[in-house]
Design an enzyme around this catalytic site. Structure first.
Site, PDB file in Angstrom:
ATOM      1  N   ASN A  82      44.583 -42.655   6.547  1.00 27.03           N
ATOM      2  CA  ASN A  82      43.499 -41.936   7.232  1.00 27.03           C
ATOM      3  C   ASN A  82      44.115 -40.916   8.179  1.00 27.03           C
ATOM      4  OD1 ASN A  82      41.767 -41.489   9.754  1.00 27.03           O
ATOM      5  ND2 ASN A  82      40.285 -42.310   8.306  1.00 27.03           N
TER       6      ASN A  82
ATOM      7  N   ALA B 149      38.926 -40.268   4.610  1.00 31.54           N
ATOM      8  CA  ALA B 149      38.291 -39.649   5.779  1.00 31.54           C
ATOM      9  C   ALA B 149      37.069 -40.486   6.110  1.00 31.54           C
ATOM     10  CB  ALA B 149      37.884 -38.212   5.490  1.00 31.54           C
ATOM     11  N   GLU B 150      36.891 -40.799   7.388  1.00 30.68           N
ATOM     12  CA  GLU B 150      35.849 -41.752   7.775  1.00 30.68           C
ATOM     13  C   GLU B 150      34.437 -41.195   7.616  1.00 30.68           C
ATOM     14  OE1 GLU B 150      38.138 -40.444   9.740  1.00 30.68           O
ATOM     15  OE2 GLU B 150      37.421 -40.077  11.777  1.00 30.68           O
ATOM     16  N   ASN B 151      34.327 -39.889   7.302  1.00 30.54           N
ATOM     17  CA  ASN B 151      32.992 -39.361   6.999  1.00 30.54           C
ATOM     18  C   ASN B 151      32.608 -39.603   5.547  1.00 30.54           C
ATOM     19  OD1 ASN B 151      35.002 -37.505   6.325  1.00 30.54           O
ATOM     20  ND2 ASN B 151      33.572 -35.800   6.348  1.00 30.54           N
ATOM     21  N   GLY B 152      33.442 -40.328   4.796  1.00 27.83           N
ATOM     22  CA  GLY B 152      32.979 -40.781   3.493  1.00 27.83           C
ATOM     23  C   GLY B 152      33.709 -40.271   2.268  1.00 27.83           C
TER      24      GLY B 152
END
Lengths: 220, 227
Positions: A26, A49-52
């Site tokens: 990440n 990426a933590e937005n998907g």
């Protein structure tokens, strides 16, 4: 950020060396997001990426950006073979469940114990923690990329963080515009310096004791 | 099948000043631009907004903050919107921070009829754990994070049929499917409305049962940070 693109890229290029084939990684906002541009020689690395998104590729060429395909910093990306899209709860499911081999984050301060502070500057605007708490607490390895000192020239690597913590004892490696420092059980170990800085200059701009590795890597 | 496709004027009465609304999106991407514009034009204010972040000053949900329509936000991050930070400093905007994954789970919990979730994220962090109950389960300690619900959710999707079955577009999905489930009344703004039966049932992300109204988007009316 205050650092030129060449210096930012050098930090990102050095961070990319930490990534091994097959890792799930990440990348945070800022210098960490540049790491995706230095992975040519890696096999089967999946950038999360933590937005998907799982499976981010290089930045798109100008004119080929997709407004609905961006990283967590809001900048356009591409995806690699085998990529997938998902909602925020799944994104953090991967993180909390321990599937992230490495997270590369920015920081305001790091302590010699590996404590990370990167979400509140007292007396200034409070940005919030975003996804940094989950990443710092749950990724198998936490690498910090940052300026070695603040804009005022004050050290950001110190015995104890003075800013509110994001997570305790989580950072394992610090890469700055001046040095590469490992966080170990025996304290901070200087393993590399960024040319033209000298070991003495790095010691001088670090507010925690540094052990010096015998064979220091010099990064140009 | 229910006829949920509406004109924007028909759905806006649902959004009242002083109400709590969830707004899908992440850094502006996946924010519903047409509904945000309509809230601005209608003079709706004193909103409590639940959102991943506060966007940028002239992008997405950030415009509601910039125009002083919001009294409280429940978010994970406001760093990309200096105006939100300034209003918070001046005491004009109440800000409740949740770690991002915790925020997502609180919304999901609200959407699936649960009272909250147990997580160890932030458990040793004095700011995050402040005022929260610590629960022991199977010998481990967790924070009890309560569920979030809202009067209205305004979300953004790629395609909807007339029942409100939704698919999303790449990273514009983010919090949208979670919020779709968590509000009393969910309005989906979509890029295209397709005939019933044309969406692959296996690919639908949000079943239409969670959606009360569908409107067609006029598209983004801002410039992105990278443009």
């Amino acid at each position: 950020m205050g650092l030129g693109i060449e210096i930012r890229s050098r930090i990102a290029r050095r961070a990319a060396q930490e990534i091994s084939d097959g890792m799930i990684v990440n990348l945070g906002i800022g210098i960490p997001s540049l790491v995706a541009n230095f992975l040519e020689n890696k096999k089967n690395v999946m950038i999360q990426a933590e937005n998907g998104i799982l499976g981010i590729g290089k930045s798109p060429a100008k004119g080929l950006e997709d407004k609905n395909l961006c990283n967590a910093g809001g900048y356009p990306v591409t995806v690699c073979e085998g990529s997938s899209y998902f909602d925020s709860s799944i994104a953090f499911g991967m993180i909390r469940k321990g599937y992230i081999d490495m997270t590369i984050l920015g920081a305001l301060q790091v302590s010699e114990e590996g404590d990370l502070a990167n979400w509140i500057v007292p007396g200034k605007i409070v940005p919030g923690m975003g996804g940094a708490m989950e990443l710092a607490q749950k990724a198998k390895k936490v690498v910090v990329l940052m300026n070695h000192v603040t804009k005022k020239g004050e050290p950001k690597i110190m015995e104890t963080c003075t800013l509110p913590l994001t997570s305790k004892a989580c950072v394992q490696l610090i890469i700055t515009d001046r040095a590469v420092i490992e966080v170990t059980n025996e304290g901070l170990v200087l393993t590399g310096i960024m040319s033209p800085f000298t070991v003495e200059e790095v010691i001088h701009s670090t507010a925690a004791p540094l052990k010096i590795r015998k064979e220091i890597e010099v990064i140009f | 099948m229910g006829q949920k496709v509406k004109k924007i004027e028909e759905v806006l009465d649902v959004i009242k000043s002083g109400s709590t609304i969830m707004i899908g999106g992440f850094g502006g991407i996946g924010n519903p631009p047409t509904l945000i514009q309509a809230i601005l034009e209608r003079g709706i204010r004193d909103l409590t907004i639940i959102c991943n972040d506060t966007g940028f000053p002239a992008i997405g949900v950030g415009k509601l903050i910039t125009n002083g329509r919001v009294k409280k936000v429940i978010v994970s991050h406001i760093g990309s919107n200096p105006i939100a930070g300034r209003l918070m400093e001046e005491g004009k905007l109440e800000v409740e921070f949740s770690p991002q994954g915790t925020l997502a789970e609180r919304i999901r919990a609200g959407g699936v009829g649960l009272g909250g979730v147990l997580t160890d994220v932030g458990i040793d962090n004095e700011i995050v754990q402040k005022g929260k109950k610590i629960v022991e389960a199977d010998g481990r300690k967790y924070l009890l994070e309560t569920a979030l619900t809202a009067d209205t959710a305004i979300i953004f999707g790629k395609e909807s049929d007339h029942f409100g079955n939704l698919i999303y577009d790449k990273s514009a999905r983010n919090m949208n499917p979670l919020m779709a489930m968590a509000a009393d009344y969910t309005i989906a703004e979509v890029e295209s409305i397709v005939p019933d039966g044309s969406l692959d049932a296996e690919s639908i992300i949000t079943p239409g049962v969670f959606v009360q109204a569908v409107i067609k988007t006029d598209g983004v009316n801002w410039k992105w940070v990278w443009e």
